[in-house]
Motif scaffolding. Structure first.
Motif, PDB file in Angstrom:
ATOM      1  N   LYS A   4       0.821  -1.204   0.000  1.00 18.51           N
ATOM      2  CA  LYS A   4       0.000   0.000   0.000  1.00 18.51           C
ATOM      3  C   LYS A   4       0.860   1.261   0.000  1.00 18.51           C
ATOM      4  CE  LYS A   4      -2.591  -0.802   3.579  1.00 18.51           C
ATOM      5  NZ  LYS A   4      -3.663  -0.587   4.599  1.00 18.51           N
ATOM      6  N   GLY A   5       1.985   1.238   0.727  1.00 20.19           N
ATOM      7  CA  GLY A   5       2.867   2.396   0.759  1.00 20.19           C
ATOM      8  C   GLY A   5       3.488   2.683  -0.604  1.00 20.19           C
ATOM      9  N   LEU A   6       3.926   1.636  -1.309  1.00 21.42           N
ATOM     10  CA  LEU A   6       4.492   1.823  -2.647  1.00 21.42           C
ATOM     11  C   LEU A   6       3.450   2.365  -3.615  1.00 21.42           C
ATOM     12  CD1 LEU A   6       6.583  -1.479  -2.851  1.00 21.42           C
ATOM     13  CD2 LEU A   6       7.505   0.832  -2.750  1.00 21.42           C
ATOM     14  N   ARG A   7       2.227   1.849  -3.493  1.00 17.29           N
ATOM     15  CA  ARG A   7       1.152   2.336  -4.364  1.00 17.29           C
ATOM     16  C   ARG A   7       0.817   3.789  -4.032  1.00 17.29           C
ATOM     17  NH1 ARG A   7      -1.847  -1.577  -3.603  1.00 17.29           N
ATOM     18  NH2 ARG A   7      -3.197  -0.777  -1.947  1.00 17.29           N
ATOM     19  N   LYS A   8       0.778   4.142  -2.752  1.00 17.37           N
ATOM     20  CA  LYS A   8       0.473   5.510  -2.351  1.00 17.37           C
ATOM     21  C   LYS A   8       1.576   6.469  -2.780  1.00 17.37           C
ATOM     22  CE  LYS A   8      -0.973   8.197   1.695  1.00 17.37           C
ATOM     23  NZ  LYS A   8      -1.227   8.154   3.155  1.00 17.37           N
ATOM     24  N   ALA A   9       2.828   5.988  -2.818  1.00 15.81           N
ATOM     25  CA  ALA A   9       3.941   6.849  -3.238  1.00 15.81           C
ATOM     26  C   ALA A   9       3.921   7.120  -4.738  1.00 15.81           C
ATOM     27  CB  ALA A   9       5.275   6.208  -2.849  1.00 15.81           C
ATOM     28  N   GLY A  10       3.200   6.294  -5.514  1.00 13.46           N
ATOM     29  CA  GLY A  10       3.086   6.579  -6.946  1.00 13.46           C
ATOM     30  C   GLY A  10       3.327   5.412  -7.869  1.00 13.46           C
ATOM     31  N   LEU A  11       3.704   4.230  -7.343  1.00 12.58           N
ATOM     32  CA  LEU A  11       3.922   3.070  -8.212  1.00 12.58           C
ATOM     33  C   LEU A  11       2.573   2.450  -8.568  1.00 12.58           C
ATOM     34  CD1 LEU A  11       7.019   1.310  -6.604  1.00 12.58           C
ATOM     35  CD2 LEU A  11       6.924   2.508  -8.774  1.00 12.58           C
TER      36      LEU A  11
END
Length: 297
Positions: free
Chosen positions: A82-89
């Motif tokens: 979820k953190g990687l997706r929230k950062a933009g990936l």
């Protein structure tokens, strides 16, 4: 000096702070919890290889003096994704190899960089040297031999005793006020920092604890309590999820709590089966199935 990493050219990962920053949008910063950050660092250090669940447990937790259940591992991997997706990936770089472990997706670009701490400011040292040189020159001009009488001429006359008594209480009061103000400012700053850390801790714990509480109850099939991630799923999708649960009914005796996750961007479905509910200490196993539900990965 500390190392940090650039993921796919625009996500900056700092292991020391456990943060993800989007270089295209510097204001977008995601703070991971420490275990999730260590999981990502382990995947980066072991890029192009598969890291088993046991290795995660030993390196991320046991080496740091903690013993956790597999459920904690699954929750932190979910937090990392979820953190990687929230950062933009957009695409998830963390790939699950069923019954083996995790790895970074092929084609994931990792660039390692180092940050050097700034050198100490030398201007202060140079000013101190100049001051010492000026004092030495002044002593040479005065000469090694100068009478005590000459020193008395340059010394300002001593204030009367009454003047000293009048001035000293005011100086002491001013000094006391300055010290009190500095102490109050320091205490206020420490309280603000403590409150910020406490709020972030409870917010992170609450997110971990209630992640699976968002899943809705789909059906009770042959003793399995089936939960589904998408509350807005179409009737056709719900029928397919029930069909999948029907195929797994033989496992309900040991793992009666089933959590099904539907990935819109990937041609697969995740199934986590546990011996107890997610809000209790439990043991879970994870499986993936093709979108058609005919066979597992």
């Amino acid at each position: 000096m500390h190392n940090y990493y650039i993921i796919n050219g625009f996500i900056e990962f700092h292991p020391a702070a456990s943060t993800l920053r989007n270089l295209n949008d510097p204001e977008k910063v995601v703070v991971l919890n420490s275990p999730a950050g260590r999981c990502l660092l382990l995947l980066i250090n072991r890029n192009d290889t598969i890291v088993t669940q046991q290795e995660f447990m030993e390196i991320v937790w046991e080496k740091n003096g903690m013993m956790v259940s597999p459920n904690t591992f699954y929750q932190n991997i979910s937090i990392l994704r979820k953190g990687l997706r929230k950062a933009g990936l957009i695409e998830d770089p963390v790939v699950t190899i069923p019954r083996v472990g995790l790895t970074l997706a092929s084609g994931t670009e990792i660039i390692k960089r180092s940050s050097v701490e700034p050198e100490p400011d030398s201007s202060r040292n140079s000013l101190s040297d100049e001051k010492r040189s000026s004092e030495a020159a002044l002593r040479e001009e005065k000469g090694p031999l100068h009478s005590p009488e000459a020193e008395k001429v340059d010394t300002p006359p001593e204030q009367p005793l009454s003047a000293r008594r009048e001035n000293s209480p005011q100086s002491e009061i001013a000094l006391h006020r300055n010290a009190s103000g500095m102490l109050l400012w320091t205490v206020g700053l420490l309280i603000a920092i403590l409150l910020t850390v406490t709020v972030n801790f409870y917010r992170s714990s609450d997110n971990n604890r209630h992640y699976f509480s968002k899943y809705f109850f789909l059906a009770n099939i042959h003793g399995c309590h089936v939960f589904f991630s998408n509350k807005n799923a179409t009737p056709d999708a719900r029928i397919r999820m029930r069909s999948l649960a029907e195929n797994l009914k033989t496992s309900c005796s040991h793992y009666p709590w089933m959590y099904i996750t539907y990935y819109y961007m990937l041609p697969r479905i995740s199934v986590i089966r546990c011996n107890k509910q997610m809000d209790e200490p439990n043991i879970c196993i994870s499986e993936y199935y093709f979108r058609g539900l005919e066979q597992s990965d």
